[in-house]
Scaffold this motif. Structure first.
Motif, PDB file in Angstrom:
ATOM      1  N   ARG A   1      65.506  63.784  19.647  1.00  0.00           N
ATOM      2  CA  ARG A   1      66.334  62.951  19.982  1.00  0.00           C
ATOM      3  C   ARG A   1      67.515  62.822  19.219  1.00  0.00           C
ATOM      4  O   ARG A   1      68.616  62.667  18.936  1.00  0.00           O
ATOM      5  CB  ARG A   1      66.396  60.895  19.321  1.00  0.00           C
ATOM      6  CG  ARG A   1      65.763  59.837  20.120  1.00  0.00           C
ATOM      7  CD  ARG A   1      65.913  58.108  19.374  1.00  0.00           C
ATOM      8  NE  ARG A   1      64.600  58.628  17.802  1.00  0.00           N
ATOM      9  CZ  ARG A   1      63.624  59.021  18.158  1.00  0.00           C
ATOM     10  NH1 ARG A   1      62.776  58.058  19.867  1.00  0.00           N
ATOM     11  NH2 ARG A   1      62.618  58.542  17.489  1.00  0.00           N
ATOM     12  N   ILE A   2      67.290  64.159  17.923  1.00  0.00           N
ATOM     13  CA  ILE A   2      68.326  65.008  16.721  1.00  0.00           C
ATOM     14  C   ILE A   2      68.779  65.797  18.238  1.00  0.00           C
ATOM     15  O   ILE A   2      70.139  65.912  17.702  1.00  0.00           O
ATOM     16  CB  ILE A   2      68.065  65.144  15.601  1.00  0.00           C
ATOM     17  CG1 ILE A   2      67.021  64.133  15.019  1.00  0.00           C
ATOM     18  CG2 ILE A   2      68.527  65.638  15.230  1.00  0.00           C
ATOM     19  CD1 ILE A   2      66.546  64.648  14.298  1.00  0.00           C
ATOM     20  N   TYR A   3      68.183  66.226  18.317  1.00  0.00           N
ATOM     21  CA  TYR A   3      68.163  67.514  19.414  1.00  0.00           C
ATOM     22  C   TYR A   3      69.580  67.431  20.903  1.00  0.00           C
ATOM     23  O   TYR A   3      70.726  67.448  20.442  1.00  0.00           O
ATOM     24  CB  TYR A   3      67.065  68.614  20.362  1.00  0.00           C
ATOM     25  CG  TYR A   3      67.734  69.112  21.166  1.00  0.00           C
ATOM     26  CD1 TYR A   3      68.295  69.994  20.939  1.00  0.00           C
ATOM     27  CD2 TYR A   3      67.020  69.323  22.789  1.00  0.00           C
ATOM     28  CE1 TYR A   3      69.103  71.002  22.527  1.00  0.00           C
ATOM     29  CE2 TYR A   3      67.665  70.163  23.286  1.00  0.00           C
ATOM     30  CZ  TYR A   3      68.617  71.347  23.209  1.00  0.00           C
ATOM     31  OH  TYR A   3      68.739  72.220  24.171  1.00  0.00           O
ATOM     32  N   GLN A   4      69.441  66.033  21.233  1.00  0.00           N
ATOM     33  CA  GLN A   4      69.788  65.307  22.187  1.00  0.00           C
ATOM     34  C   GLN A   4      71.128  64.920  21.624  1.00  0.00           C
ATOM     35  O   GLN A   4      72.406  64.647  22.483  1.00  0.00           O
ATOM     36  CB  GLN A   4      69.418  64.032  22.756  1.00  0.00           C
ATOM     37  CG  GLN A   4      69.932  63.796  24.061  1.00  0.00           C
ATOM     38  CD  GLN A   4      69.180  62.001  24.327  1.00  0.00           C
ATOM     39  OE1 GLN A   4      68.951  61.290  23.503  1.00  0.00           O
ATOM     40  NE2 GLN A   4      69.470  62.020  25.749  1.00  0.00           N
ATOM     41  N   GLU A   5      71.447  64.532  20.401  1.00  0.00           N
ATOM     42  CA  GLU A   5      72.754  64.154  20.347  1.00  0.00           C
ATOM     43  C   GLU A   5      73.510  65.232  19.813  1.00  0.00           C
ATOM     44  O   GLU A   5      74.331  65.069  19.846  1.00  0.00           O
ATOM     45  CB  GLU A   5      72.812  63.474  18.671  1.00  0.00           C
ATOM     46  CG  GLU A   5      72.201  61.736  19.051  1.00  0.00           C
ATOM     47  CD  GLU A   5      72.664  60.910  19.376  1.00  0.00           C
ATOM     48  OE1 GLU A   5      74.125  61.150  19.798  1.00  0.00           O
ATOM     49  OE2 GLU A   5      72.955  60.319  20.564  1.00  0.00           O
ATOM     50  N   CYS A   6      72.846  66.937  19.730  1.00  0.00           N
ATOM     51  CA  CYS A   6      73.494  67.754  18.787  1.00  0.00           C
ATOM     52  C   CYS A   6      74.071  67.932  20.388  1.00  0.00           C
ATOM     53  O   CYS A   6      75.543  68.774  20.873  1.00  0.00           O
ATOM     54  CB  CYS A   6      72.552  68.646  18.613  1.00  0.00           C
ATOM     55  SG  CYS A   6      73.621  70.356  18.050  1.00  0.00           S
ATOM     56  N   VAL A   7      73.481  68.290  21.468  1.00  0.00           N
ATOM     57  CA  VAL A   7      74.254  68.675  22.910  1.00  0.00           C
ATOM     58  C   VAL A   7      74.468  67.169  22.982  1.00  0.00           C
ATOM     59  O   VAL A   7      75.857  68.353  24.495  1.00  0.00           O
ATOM     60  CB  VAL A   7      72.378  68.911  23.918  1.00  0.00           C
ATOM     61  CG1 VAL A   7      72.782  68.671  25.272  1.00  0.00           C
ATOM     62  CG2 VAL A   7      71.828  69.649  23.495  1.00  0.00           C
ATOM     63  N   LYS A   8      74.923  66.046  23.247  1.00  0.00           N
ATOM     64  CA  LYS A   8      76.540  65.559  23.891  1.00  0.00           C
ATOM     65  C   LYS A   8      77.388  65.679  22.532  1.00  0.00           C
ATOM     66  O   LYS A   8      78.761  66.532  23.650  1.00  0.00           O
ATOM     67  CB  LYS A   8      76.125  63.679  23.888  1.00  0.00           C
ATOM     68  CG  LYS A   8      74.773  63.593  23.974  1.00  0.00           C
ATOM     69  CD  LYS A   8      74.102  61.917  23.908  1.00  0.00           C
ATOM     70  CE  LYS A   8      73.117  61.571  24.743  1.00  0.00           C
ATOM     71  NZ  LYS A   8      72.985  60.241  24.220  1.00  0.00           N
ATOM     72  N   ARG A   9      76.647  66.100  21.847  1.00  0.00           N
ATOM     73  CA  ARG A   9      78.484  66.940  21.108  1.00  0.00           C
ATOM     74  C   ARG A   9      79.007  67.550  21.483  1.00  0.00           C
ATOM     75  O   ARG A   9      79.986  68.405  21.671  1.00  0.00           O
ATOM     76  CB  ARG A   9      77.980  66.773  18.883  1.00  0.00           C
ATOM     77  CG  ARG A   9      78.350  65.402  18.653  1.00  0.00           C
ATOM     78  CD  ARG A   9      78.344  66.078  17.592  1.00  0.00           C
ATOM     79  NE  ARG A   9      77.384  66.615  16.203  1.00  0.00           N
ATOM     80  CZ  ARG A   9      76.164  66.508  16.530  1.00  0.00           C
ATOM     81  NH1 ARG A   9      75.531  65.069  16.619  1.00  0.00           N
ATOM     82  NH2 ARG A   9      74.585  67.371  15.915  1.00  0.00           N
ATOM     83  N   ALA A  10      77.395  69.021  21.577  1.00  0.00           N
ATOM     84  CA  ALA A  10      78.863  70.101  22.137  1.00  0.00           C
ATOM     85  C   ALA A  10      79.233  69.824  23.766  1.00  0.00           C
ATOM     86  O   ALA A  10      79.870  70.724  23.642  1.00  0.00           O
ATOM     87  CB  ALA A  10      77.235  71.305  22.575  1.00  0.00           C
ATOM     88  N   ILE A  11      78.527  69.042  24.388  1.00  0.00           N
ATOM     89  CA  ILE A  11      79.338  68.933  25.650  1.00  0.00           C
ATOM     90  C   ILE A  11      80.524  68.198  25.644  1.00  0.00           C
ATOM     91  O   ILE A  11      81.523  69.079  26.043  1.00  0.00           O
ATOM     92  CB  ILE A  11      78.050  67.600  26.679  1.00  0.00           C
ATOM     93  CG1 ILE A  11      76.774  68.676  27.001  1.00  0.00           C
ATOM     94  CG2 ILE A  11      79.243  67.492  27.690  1.00  0.00           C
ATOM     95  CD1 ILE A  11      76.094  68.119  27.767  1.00  0.00           C
ATOM     96  N   LYS A  12      80.394  67.119  24.577  1.00  0.00           N
ATOM     97  CA  LYS A  12      82.332  66.229  24.386  1.00  0.00           C
ATOM     98  C   LYS A  12      82.634  67.557  23.831  1.00  0.00           C
ATOM     99  O   LYS A  12      84.152  67.845  24.294  1.00  0.00           O
ATOM    100  CB  LYS A  12      81.902  65.805  23.701  1.00  0.00           C
ATOM    101  CG  LYS A  12      81.731  64.035  24.162  1.00  0.00           C
ATOM    102  CD  LYS A  12      81.108  62.935  22.978  1.00  0.00           C
ATOM    103  CE  LYS A  12      80.421  61.963  23.821  1.00  0.00           C
ATOM    104  NZ  LYS A  12      80.610  61.183  23.071  1.00  0.00           N
ATOM    105  N   GLU A  13      82.036  68.900  23.095  1.00  0.00           N
ATOM    106  CA  GLU A  13      83.524  69.449  22.028  1.00  0.00           C
ATOM    107  C   GLU A  13      83.764  71.058  23.839  1.00  0.00           C
ATOM    108  O   GLU A  13      85.275  71.226  23.363  1.00  0.00           O
ATOM    109  CB  GLU A  13      82.613  70.574  20.916  1.00  0.00           C
ATOM    110  CG  GLU A  13      82.539  69.235  19.909  1.00  0.00           C
ATOM    111  CD  GLU A  13      81.123  69.821  18.961  1.00  0.00           C
ATOM    112  OE1 GLU A  13      80.824  70.965  19.151  1.00  0.00           O
ATOM    113  OE2 GLU A  13      81.348  69.594  17.797  1.00  0.00           O
ATOM    114  N   LYS A  14      83.079  70.683  24.274  1.00  0.00           N
ATOM    115  CA  LYS A  14      83.053  71.803  25.746  1.00  0.00           C
ATOM    116  C   LYS A  14      84.166  71.618  27.204  1.00  0.00           C
ATOM    117  O   LYS A  14      84.163  72.087  27.616  1.00  0.00           O
ATOM    118  CB  LYS A  14      81.876  72.909  26.282  1.00  0.00           C
ATOM    119  CG  LYS A  14      81.598  73.573  24.427  1.00  0.00           C
ATOM    120  CD  LYS A  14      80.324  74.016  25.018  1.00  0.00           C
ATOM    121  CE  LYS A  14      79.032  74.881  24.246  1.00  0.00           C
ATOM    122  NZ  LYS A  14      79.066  76.623  24.554  1.00  0.00           N
TER     123      LYS A  14
END
Length: 87
Positions: free
Chosen positions: A42-55
């Motif tokens: 879950r923590i990793y998934q949230e990090c990936v979601k943030r990265a997708i938005k940022e990029k």
């Protein structure tokens, strides 16, 4: 393989290690409960979601499953019934 976000690489390594351990030590021995890795996932998934938005990655351009109006959604909305005249 690196994660989509550089900040997520350590979390990805932690999740990968957890998953590999679960798979080899539990799953292959018939224990299918995968909840041991759920918190780090879950923590990793949230990090990936943030990265997708940022990029500013538009997932709809990558995979049509992210399009709105999926056939499955449409079938669920109509109760799975076919329209008249279709067989």
């Amino acid at each position: 393989m690196s994660s989509v976000g550089e900040d997520c690489n350590e979390l990805k390594q932690q999740y990968d290690a957890c998953f590999n351990s679960w798979f080899s030590e539990r799953f292959l021995k018939g224990q299918t409960d995968d909840s041991a890795c759920a918190p780090i996932f879950r923590i990793y998934q949230e990090c990936v979601k943030r990265a997708i938005k940022e990029k500013k990655i538009d997932l709809r351009e990558i995979d049509p499953i992210f399009e709105t109006g999926l056939e499955e959604d449409n079938a669920n909305r109509s109760g799975g019934k076919q329209q008249a005249g279709k067989s």
